[in-house]
Write an enzyme that holds these catalytic residues in place. Structure first.
Site, short mmCIF file in Angstrom:
data_model
loop_
_atom_site.label_atom_id
_atom_site.label_comp_id
_atom_site.label_asym_id
_atom_site.label_seq_id
_atom_site.Cartn_x
_atom_site.Cartn_y
_atom_site.Cartn_z
CE LYS A 1 -13.09 4.05 -5.08
NZ LYS A 1 -12.34 4.99 -5.69
CD GLU B 1 -2.64 -6.12 -12.23
OE1 GLU B 1 -1.57 -6.01 -11.75
OE2 GLU B 1 -3.16 -5.34 -13.00
CB CYS C 1 0.91 -2.49 -12.71
SG CYS C 1 -0.24 -3.34 -13.78
CD GLU D 1 3.98 -0.26 -9.13
OE1 GLU D 1 3.18 -0.21 -8.11
OE2 GLU D 1 3.64 -1.12 -10.08
P1 NAP Z 1 -4.50 2.85 -4.59
O1 NAP Z 1 -4.63 3.95 -3.59
O2 NAP Z 1 -4.34 1.60 -4.37
O3 NAP Z 1 -5.99 2.93 -5.62
C1 NAP Z 1 -6.56 1.95 -6.38
C2 NAP Z 1 -7.88 2.18 -6.05
O4 NAP Z 1 -8.23 1.65 -4.91
C3 NAP Z 1 -8.47 3.34 -6.06
O5 NAP Z 1 -10.04 3.27 -7.02
C4 NAP Z 1 -8.75 3.93 -4.72
O6 NAP Z 1 -9.69 4.94 -4.81
C5 NAP Z 1 -8.94 2.83 -3.87
N1 NAP Z 1 -8.70 2.76 -2.54
C6 NAP Z 1 -7.70 3.56 -2.13
N2 NAP Z 1 -7.71 3.41 -0.68
C7 NAP Z 1 -8.70 2.53 -0.33
C8 NAP Z 1 -9.16 1.70 0.70
N3 NAP Z 1 -8.65 1.91 1.97
N4 NAP Z 1 -10.10 0.88 0.56
C9 NAP Z 1 -10.53 0.36 -0.67
N5 NAP Z 1 -10.15 1.33 -1.78
C10 NAP Z 1 -9.47 2.13 -1.61
O7 NAP Z 1 -3.46 3.48 -5.65
P2 NAP Z 1 -3.11 5.10 -6.10
O8 NAP Z 1 -3.30 6.12 -4.72
O9 NAP Z 1 -3.98 5.66 -7.18
O10 NAP Z 1 -1.50 4.98 -6.36
C11 NAP Z 1 -0.65 4.70 -5.64
C12 NAP Z 1 0.57 3.83 -6.20
O11 NAP Z 1 -0.29 2.55 -6.55
C13 NAP Z 1 1.07 4.07 -7.63
O12 NAP Z 1 2.24 5.06 -7.52
C14 NAP Z 1 1.53 2.95 -7.91
O13 NAP Z 1 2.70 2.42 -7.54
C15 NAP Z 1 0.43 2.02 -7.60
N6 NAP Z 1 -0.57 1.66 -8.61
C16 NAP Z 1 -0.45 0.28 -9.10
C17 NAP Z 1 -1.53 0.09 -9.91
C18 NAP Z 1 -1.45 -1.08 -10.88
O14 NAP Z 1 -2.13 -1.33 -11.94
N7 NAP Z 1 -0.79 -2.19 -10.22
C19 NAP Z 1 -2.43 0.86 -10.37
C20 NAP Z 1 -2.61 2.30 -9.78
C21 NAP Z 1 -1.50 2.56 -8.84
P3 NAP Z 1 -8.99 6.54 -5.11
O15 NAP Z 1 -8.98 6.71 -6.19
O16 NAP Z 1 -10.18 7.39 -4.46
O17 NAP Z 1 -7.75 6.58 -4.21
#
Ligand code: NAP
Ligand code: MG
Length: 462
Positions: A170, A245, A279, A369
């Site tokens: 996904k 991660e 990250c 972050e």
């Molecule tokens: P996120 O919501 O954690 O998204 C990561 C993945 O998880 C996406 O595929 C997302 O789908 C999915 N996801 C979201 N809610 C979920 C749930 N309840 N159950 C299962 N999967 C779920 O991150 P984001 O909203 O894109 O970014 C928010 C913050 O996360 C950023 O500002 C940053 O601080 C952090 N981030 C960290 C990393 C890293 O590499 N460590 C990467 C991205 C973001 P959707 O795409 O549909 O939301």
């Protein structure tokens, strides 16, 4: 941009169960460049069933055959690298050169590394009177973010396939097109039907359904700590293995003996790269108080030089989030020396390269972050003070240490609570284990350590 209107399941593109779609937007000009289906729990269920059905045959293939498929996959990624770079540039907004050199090149290196590891890894070992078999863990549910969209996919799918696991992916809703391209590449590489499956969709619907599915044996997630925690709770209740991660707030520690200009310039470049959406970015620069003013001036100049050359952040929500962190930094008393919360352009989700001086360890911008091109510079009194600041967050993903002598930097790095440390600007190594201490995650990706995440042991006693 080319977009499939179906899911890649069991070796074919099939229509989604529902009609809902996700718009893919180019963050440079805010234009819709494509639409992909928003998968539901039913789509996820079909994909997991396909992955389960394919598991017995795939897990029984000789490792050499799995290695051959991964080598073929690497070759397809090489043949399509320009298309990969253009796709990531369109959906993420990163400058094309960066997409070529990083977003396309790194996944090729990682796929190649797993082609080699699949062929050479010891899937059996002798321990006294036992033979220990390293067997695939089963069906993997992979959930990936948008910031390094293809790298994060390949860093999960390649080792999973090398191990003999089957996968349902996904991908992030902000970067699904390169995920579809990857599914095409897997198909072209001759990976058998059902071994890799793709369900595009939203996190709380498709992602959650995948994490909760009883047919999934391991959930491998990269993304925010908030979602990671939720996934760990769900998986824990089902006694299911997870690999997480998560975020970071890494320290770039510049010891007094270091080449200050080099350490500052590389440090600024590290944070501005990918518009700060990394990250492992070194978002806190730690400088000795005697060198502080000089470092701040160097960093401000270096950041200003980036000016227009960095891309936007991924979407309007992230832009608003980063801007609110910058406002918070100002409100808490940090001093802006480059950039700021104002958007540098009328169109697109841009943030100016931003540098804060006079940041203290407990400020929000030094603890949370931000995921944008924002650097905080802190001062320290002595090495113990530097260490206390470096280790003083809930995170522990990466970091850097600079010193005149390597040994001095290494001695400091040994005391850091973090999973990766670059010494005097060391290069990224796709074979080195990548992952976090503390709340930066559970498990390791890349190389042999990344492969081990997808294996479980069985001991035969003789
Ligand atoms: P996120 O919501 O954690 O998204 C990561 C993945 O998880 C996406 O595929 C997302 O789908 C999915 N996801 C979201 N809610 C979920 C749930 N309840 N159950 C299962 N999967 C779920 O991150 P984001 O909203 O894109 O970014 C928010 C913050 O996360 C950023 O500002 C940053 O601080 C952090 N981030 C960290 C990393 C890293 O590499 N460590 C990467 C991205 C973001 P959707 O795409 O549909 O939301
Ligand atoms: Mg999200």
């Amino acid at each position: 941009m080319k977009a499939h209107d179906g899911m890649y399941i069991d070796g074919t593109w099939r229509p989604a169960v529902g009609r809902d779609t996700i718009e893919v937007v180019n963050p440079v000009d805010e234009q819709v460049i494509g639409r992909v289906p928003a998968g539901t729990a039913e789509d996820v269920d079909t994909a997991v069933r396909a992955a389960r059905a394919a598991l017995p045959a795939w897990s029984a293939t000789p490792p050499a055959e799995r290695a051959a498929r991964l080598a073929a996959l690497r070759d397809v990624l090489v043949a399509r690298k320009d298309e990969i770079a253009e796709t990531v540039t369109a959906e993420l907004g990163s400058p094309l050169k960066f997409s070529e050199n990083v977003h396309a090149a790194v996944p090729i290196a990682v796929a190649g590394s797993y082609a080699e590891l699949a062929a050479t890894h010891a899937f059996e070992e002798k321990v006294g009177n036992s033979t220990v078999l390293h067997e695939p863990i089963g069906v993997v549910g992979a959930i990936t973010p948008w910031n390094y969209p293809l790298h994060q996919i390949v860093a999960k799918v390649a080792p999973a396939l090398a191990a003999g696991c089957t996968v349902v992916l996904k991908p992030a809703e902000d970067a699904p097109l390169v995920a579809q391209l990857f599914a095409e590449a897997v198909h072209e590489a001759g990976v058998p039907a059902g071994v890799f499956n793709l369900v595009t969709g939203r996190g709380p619907v498709a992602g959650q359904a995948l994490a909760e599915h009883p047919g999934v044996d391991l959930v491998s997630f990269t993304g925010s700590t908030a979602v990671g925690r939720q996934i760990a709770v769900t998986a824990g209740a089902a006694i299911k293995k997870v690999a997480l991660e998560l975020g970071g707030k890494s320290a770039n520690v510049i010891l007094p003996s270091a080449d200050l200009a080099k350490a500052v310039n590389v440090g600024v470049a590290n944070v501005m790269s990918n518009s700060g959406q990394t990250c492992s970015a070194w978002t806190r620069m730690l400088v000795h108080r005697d060198q502080y003013d000089e470092a701040v001036a160097l960093a401000a100049t270096a950041a200003a030089k980036y000016g227009d050359r960095i891309g936007p952040v991924v979407n309007a929500k992230q832009q608003a989030r980063v801007r609110s962190y910058i406002e918070k930094g100002v409100a808490e008393g940090a001093r802006l020396v480059a950039g700021g919360a104002e958007s540098p352009r009328e169109q697109g989700y841009f943030i100016a390269p931003t540098v804060f001086a006079d940041v203290t360890p407990e400020m929000t911008i030094a603890q949370e972050e931000i995921f944008g091109p924002v650097l905080s510079i802190l001062s320290y009194d002595d090495e113990d003070d530097a260490l206390r600041i470096a280790n003083g967050t809930v995170y522990g993903l990466a970091g850097a240490v600079w010193a005149g002598e390597e040994a001095e930097a290494v001695a400091f790095a040994r005391r850091m609570d973090t999973g990766q440390v670059d010494i005097n600007g060391g290069r990224f190594n796709p074979l080195a284990p990548f992952g976090g201490y503390k709340q930066s995650g559970v498990g390791r990706e890349l190389g042999a350590h990344g492969l081990a995440e997808y294996l479980q042991t069985k001991s035969l006693q003789f």
